[in-house]
Design a protein around this motif. Structure first.
Motif, PDB file in Angstrom:
ATOM      1  N   VAL A 289       1.282  -1.427   0.070  1.00 41.38           N
ATOM      2  CA  VAL A 289       0.136   0.131  -0.010  1.00 41.38           C
ATOM      3  C   VAL A 289       1.077   1.264   0.070  1.00 41.38           C
ATOM      4  CG1 VAL A 289      -1.864  -1.440   1.094  1.00 41.38           C
ATOM      5  CG2 VAL A 289      -0.503   0.254   2.398  1.00 41.38           C
ATOM      6  N   GLY A 290       0.398   2.621  -0.443  1.00 45.77           N
ATOM      7  CA  GLY A 290       1.345   3.556  -0.475  1.00 45.77           C
ATOM      8  C   GLY A 290       0.007   4.548  -0.385  1.00 45.77           C
ATOM      9  N   MET A 291       0.377   5.825  -0.688  1.00 40.70           N
ATOM     10  CA  MET A 291      -0.720   7.037  -0.683  1.00 40.70           C
ATOM     11  C   MET A 291       0.049   7.752  -1.970  1.00 40.70           C
ATOM     12  SD  MET A 291      -1.535   7.154   2.541  1.00 40.70           S
ATOM     13  CE  MET A 291      -2.344   9.023   2.164  1.00 40.70           C
ATOM     14  N   TYR A 292      -0.859   7.766  -2.983  1.00 36.84           N
ATOM     15  CA  TYR A 292      -1.146   7.725  -4.107  1.00 36.84           C
ATOM     16  C   TYR A 292      -0.230   9.485  -4.540  1.00 36.84           C
ATOM     17  CZ  TYR A 292      -3.347   8.389  -8.482  1.00 36.84           C
ATOM     18  OH  TYR A 292      -3.953   8.088  -9.884  1.00 36.84           O
ATOM     19  N   ALA A 293       0.540   9.345  -5.644  1.00 39.33           N
ATOM     20  CA  ALA A 293       1.215   9.983  -6.023  1.00 39.33           C
ATOM     21  C   ALA A 293       1.037  11.472  -6.640  1.00 39.33           C
ATOM     22  CB  ALA A 293       1.899   9.606  -7.249  1.00 39.33           C
ATOM     23  N   ARG A 294      -0.375  10.989  -7.155  1.00 32.46           N
ATOM     24  CA  ARG A 294      -1.055  12.556  -8.088  1.00 32.46           C
ATOM     25  C   ARG A 294      -1.848  12.720  -6.828  1.00 32.46           C
ATOM     26  NH1 ARG A 294      -4.130  11.099 -13.599  1.00 32.46           N
ATOM     27  NH2 ARG A 294      -2.019   9.550 -14.661  1.00 32.46           N
ATOM     28  N   GLN A 295      -2.035  12.457  -5.886  1.00 31.27           N
ATOM     29  CA  GLN A 295      -2.625  13.252  -4.795  1.00 31.27           C
ATOM     30  C   GLN A 295      -2.827  11.740  -3.511  1.00 31.27           C
ATOM     31  OE1 GLN A 295      -4.487  14.715  -1.998  1.00 31.27           O
ATOM     32  NE2 GLN A 295      -5.613  15.751  -3.361  1.00 31.27           N
ATOM     33  N   ALA A 296      -1.966  13.282  -2.621  1.00 31.42           N
ATOM     34  CA  ALA A 296      -0.991  12.631  -1.001  1.00 31.42           C
ATOM     35  C   ALA A 296      -2.488  11.571  -0.022  1.00 31.42           C
ATOM     36  CB  ALA A 296       0.076  13.383  -0.321  1.00 31.42           C
ATOM     37  N   LEU A 297      -3.499  12.310  -0.223  1.00 30.92           N
ATOM     38  CA  LEU A 297      -4.535  12.303   0.362  1.00 30.92           C
ATOM     39  C   LEU A 297      -5.173  11.277   0.350  1.00 30.92           C
ATOM     40  CD1 LEU A 297      -6.442  13.068   2.495  1.00 30.92           C
ATOM     41  CD2 LEU A 297      -7.468  14.528   1.263  1.00 30.92           C
ATOM     42  N   VAL A 298      -4.391  10.054  -0.406  1.00 30.52           N
ATOM     43  CA  VAL A 298      -5.229   8.750  -0.922  1.00 30.52           C
ATOM     44  C   VAL A 298      -4.412   7.555  -1.135  1.00 30.52           C
ATOM     45  CG1 VAL A 298      -6.239   7.796  -3.265  1.00 30.52           C
ATOM     46  CG2 VAL A 298      -6.916  10.132  -3.170  1.00 30.52           C
ATOM     47  N   LEU A 299      -5.581   7.074  -0.151  1.00 27.93           N
ATOM     48  CA  LEU A 299      -4.515   5.551   0.536  1.00 27.93           C
ATOM     49  C   LEU A 299      -5.025   4.756  -1.101  1.00 27.93           C
ATOM     50  CD1 LEU A 299      -3.895   3.662   4.186  1.00 27.93           C
ATOM     51  CD2 LEU A 299      -4.280   2.865   2.037  1.00 27.93           C
ATOM     52  N   VAL A 300      -3.523   4.175  -1.821  1.00 33.79           N
ATOM     53  CA  VAL A 300      -3.768   3.069  -2.347  1.00 33.79           C
ATOM     54  C   VAL A 300      -3.493   2.005  -2.249  1.00 33.79           C
ATOM     55  CG1 VAL A 300      -3.914   4.786  -4.295  1.00 33.79           C
ATOM     56  CG2 VAL A 300      -2.437   3.919  -3.742  1.00 33.79           C
ATOM     57  N   ASN A 301      -4.306   0.788  -3.190  1.00 35.07           N
ATOM     58  CA  ASN A 301      -3.006  -0.951  -2.384  1.00 35.07           C
ATOM     59  C   ASN A 301      -3.523  -1.475  -3.631  1.00 35.07           C
ATOM     60  OD1 ASN A 301      -3.464  -3.652  -2.263  1.00 35.07           O
ATOM     61  ND2 ASN A 301      -5.185  -3.881  -2.596  1.00 35.07           N
ATOM     62  N   HIS A 302      -1.553  -1.074  -4.045  1.00 38.41           N
ATOM     63  CA  HIS A 302      -0.942  -1.635  -5.076  1.00 38.41           C
ATOM     64  C   HIS A 302      -1.078  -3.352  -5.377  1.00 38.41           C
ATOM     65  CE1 HIS A 302       0.646   2.386  -5.657  1.00 38.41           C
ATOM     66  NE2 HIS A 302       1.138   1.974  -4.742  1.00 38.41           N
ATOM     67  N   GLY A 303      -1.920  -3.638  -4.792  1.00 38.11           N
ATOM     68  CA  GLY A 303      -2.241  -5.628  -5.250  1.00 38.11           C
ATOM     69  C   GLY A 303      -1.558  -6.309  -3.740  1.00 38.11           C
ATOM     70  N   GLY A 304      -2.869  -7.170  -3.846  1.00 39.13           N
ATOM     71  CA  GLY A 304      -2.867  -7.792  -2.462  1.00 39.13           C
ATOM     72  C   GLY A 304      -2.750  -7.588  -1.049  1.00 39.13           C
ATOM     73  N   ALA A 305      -2.943  -6.478  -0.704  1.00 39.58           N
ATOM     74  CA  ALA A 305      -3.095  -5.668   0.451  1.00 39.58           C
ATOM     75  C   ALA A 305      -4.451  -6.085   1.209  1.00 39.58           C
ATOM     76  CB  ALA A 305      -2.408  -4.093   0.541  1.00 39.58           C
ATOM     77  N   ALA A 306      -4.182  -6.577   2.620  1.00 44.60           N
ATOM     78  CA  ALA A 306      -5.027  -6.306   3.894  1.00 44.60           C
ATOM     79  C   ALA A 306      -5.438  -5.845   4.966  1.00 44.60           C
ATOM     80  CB  ALA A 306      -3.542  -7.922   4.644  1.00 44.60           C
ATOM     81  N   ARG A 307      -5.630  -5.612   5.598  1.00 48.71           N
ATOM     82  CA  ARG A 307      -6.484  -4.685   6.928  1.00 48.71           C
ATOM     83  C   ARG A 307      -5.189  -4.375   7.550  1.00 48.71           C
ATOM     84  NH1 ARG A 307     -11.727  -3.684   9.790  1.00 48.71           N
ATOM     85  NH2 ARG A 307     -10.382  -3.294  11.955  1.00 48.71           N
ATOM     86  N   ALA A 308      -4.246  -5.567   7.725  1.00 48.66           N
ATOM     87  CA  ALA A 308      -2.705  -4.745   8.888  1.00 48.66           C
ATOM     88  C   ALA A 308      -2.359  -4.420   8.115  1.00 48.66           C
ATOM     89  CB  ALA A 308      -2.322  -6.512   9.033  1.00 48.66           C
ATOM     90  N   ASP A 309      -2.331  -4.112   7.084  1.00 50.24           N
ATOM     91  CA  ASP A 309      -1.239  -3.449   6.117  1.00 50.24           C
ATOM     92  C   ASP A 309      -1.846  -1.956   5.943  1.00 50.24           C
ATOM     93  OD1 ASP A 309       0.619  -5.497   5.106  1.00 50.24           O
ATOM     94  OD2 ASP A 309      -0.693  -5.693   3.388  1.00 50.24           O
ATOM     95  N   VAL A 310      -2.882  -2.074   5.438  1.00 41.09           N
ATOM     96  CA  VAL A 310      -3.762  -0.159   5.896  1.00 41.09           C
ATOM     97  C   VAL A 310      -3.367   0.448   6.931  1.00 41.09           C
ATOM     98  CG1 VAL A 310      -5.894   0.804   5.597  1.00 41.09           C
ATOM     99  CG2 VAL A 310      -5.045  -0.764   4.151  1.00 41.09           C
ATOM    100  N   ALA A 311      -3.457  -0.636   7.818  1.00 40.17           N
ATOM    101  CA  ALA A 311      -3.169   0.153   9.162  1.00 40.17           C
ATOM    102  C   ALA A 311      -1.795  -0.035   9.555  1.00 40.17           C
ATOM    103  CB  ALA A 311      -3.873  -1.447  10.366  1.00 40.17           C
ATOM    104  N   ALA A 312      -0.725  -0.112   9.230  1.00 37.42           N
ATOM    105  CA  ALA A 312       0.734   0.448   9.118  1.00 37.42           C
ATOM    106  C   ALA A 312       0.931   1.648   8.540  1.00 37.42           C
ATOM    107  CB  ALA A 312       1.293  -0.773   9.432  1.00 37.42           C
ATOM    108  N   LEU A 313       0.218   1.545   7.492  1.00 38.20           N
ATOM    109  CA  LEU A 313       0.523   3.108   6.975  1.00 38.20           C
ATOM    110  C   LEU A 313      -0.243   3.474   7.533  1.00 38.20           C
ATOM    111  CD1 LEU A 313       1.995   4.455   4.461  1.00 38.20           C
ATOM    112  CD2 LEU A 313       0.018   3.972   3.264  1.00 38.20           C
ATOM    113  N   THR A 314      -1.223   4.091   7.918  1.00 42.00           N
ATOM    114  CA  THR A 314      -2.649   4.112   9.077  1.00 42.00           C
ATOM    115  C   THR A 314      -1.401   5.248   9.895  1.00 42.00           C
ATOM    116  OG1 THR A 314      -4.067   3.308   7.653  1.00 42.00           O
ATOM    117  CG2 THR A 314      -4.400   4.735   9.796  1.00 42.00           C
TER     118      THR A 314
END
Length: 339
Positions: free
Chosen positions: A292-317
């Motif tokens: 996961v990451g913060m979108y290159a065109r808009q930093a406010l948007v968290l994106v899933n580049h593929g295969g992410a689960a909740r734990a990945d989102v929680a870690a980036l958050t």
């Protein structure tokens, strides 16, 4: 007649973040009356229940326990008018953007700034969705909600919804108790166009669009398509963090240290800081953490580049929150609901 209950259902394509998730049990509701049928089943009544619309504002666990209620209540209708406004209703399962476009096609303004927001009509009041200076609370007249425990209907007027910034009674005191079956909107006959927020005025001019509700809607669509990724191509839940509200003194102190700070004055004297600016300045725009990451065109948007689960989102958050707090002393709160 009992509703069919599906078991072990894949929800990867039922949430716009595209997270790996499965529902232990799932029922599709196409009529509000079906809720009472489910509530009368003792085995189902003992389970925890979750209400799922378009899945555009959710962070799902890998397994959703209990019963997931997929809302597909359709319908659009005109209720009447009072000379100043027209009253229109839409089923809770109607896709939000399709409904907005339908109102504009009838010549009714009021929802144009909320074009291209994903999700369903029934979910819109829960989050009090908003964009470009307009929120659902500005046009919502009332809604019909159905109590999960027994299917009993209750009408909530605008004031009873206790709307706040990305908030309502359905996220607070009444959280998890209701399913929204229909929403009634009061659309003014002579809408006041709001074009001064963000890039809308500039887009109207650049694209040669008319200063009409339909023209504003197209400008919003153009801007959103440039800035935000299509969930069908890159998993995301739209704006992932709320714009934090701070006292004037805090905003002034930050502005003195960071002259390019983006903020907006609020009616109560506080200031809304642009969370995207804070995240970008903290170095997270276009930066990834695992899948996961913060979108290159808009930093406010968290994106899933593929295969992410909740734990990945929680870690980036947590990482983004820590960076912004360390640099600016400001707390960021996620917008999506975490099941």
């Amino acid at each position: 007649m009992p509703l069919p209950i599906q078991t072990d259902v894949d929800l990867r394509y039922s949430n716009t973040l595209g997270l790996a998730a499965r529902a232990s049990h799932l029922a599709v509701l196409r009529e509000p009356a079906q809720l009472a049928v489910l509530a009368a089943d003792p085995a189902l009544a003992r389970m925890p229940w979750h209400v799922l619309g378009g899945g555009s504002n959710l962070v799902l666990p890998e397994v959703v326990p209990g019963l997931t209620l997929k809302v597909e209540i359709a319908g659009r209708r005109v209720l009447g008018e009072d000379g100043q406004a027209v009253y229109v209703a839409a089923g809770g399962g109607e896709p939000w953007h399709d409904f907005v476009q339908w109102t504009l096609a009838q010549g009714w303004g009021g929802l144009e700034n909320l074009s291209l927001i994903p999700g369903t009509v029934g979910a819109a009041p829960i989050q009090n969705i908003g964009a470009y200076g307009v929120e659902v609370k500005d046009v919502l007249f009332e809604l019909s909600a159905y109590r999960l425990v027994d299917g009993e209907r209750r009408v909530f007027g605008n004031a009873e919804c206790a709307f706040g910034y990305r908030d309502s009674v359905f996220k607070q005191g009444e959280a998890g108790r209701w399913l929204i079956g229909e929403v009634v909107f009061r659309l003014p006959r002579s809408p006041v166009l709001r074009t001064g927020y963000g890039e809308i005025d500039a887009e109207l001019a650049a694209a040669g669009l008319p200063h009409t509700p339909a023209g504003v809607a197209q400008a919003v669509i153009n801007v959103r398509r440039r800035k935000l990724p299509d969930p069908a191509l890159l998993g995301n839940a739209g704006s992932f963090f709320k714009n934090p509200l701070v006292p004037a003194a805090t905003r002034d102190a930050l502005l003195a240290e960071h002259p390019t700070l983006v903020s907006y004055p609020m009616p109560d004297g506080s200031h809304k800081l642009a969370a995207g600016w804070l995240i970008e300045e903290a170095g997270w725009k276009g930066r990834n953490l695992g899948p996961v990451g913060m979108y290159a065109r808009q930093a406010l948007v968290l994106v899933n580049h593929g295969g992410a689960a909740r734990a990945d989102v929680a870690a980036l958050t947590a990482a983004v929150q820590a960076s912004v707090a360390q640099r600016f002393g400001v707390s960021l709160e996620p917008e999506p609901v975490w099941w």
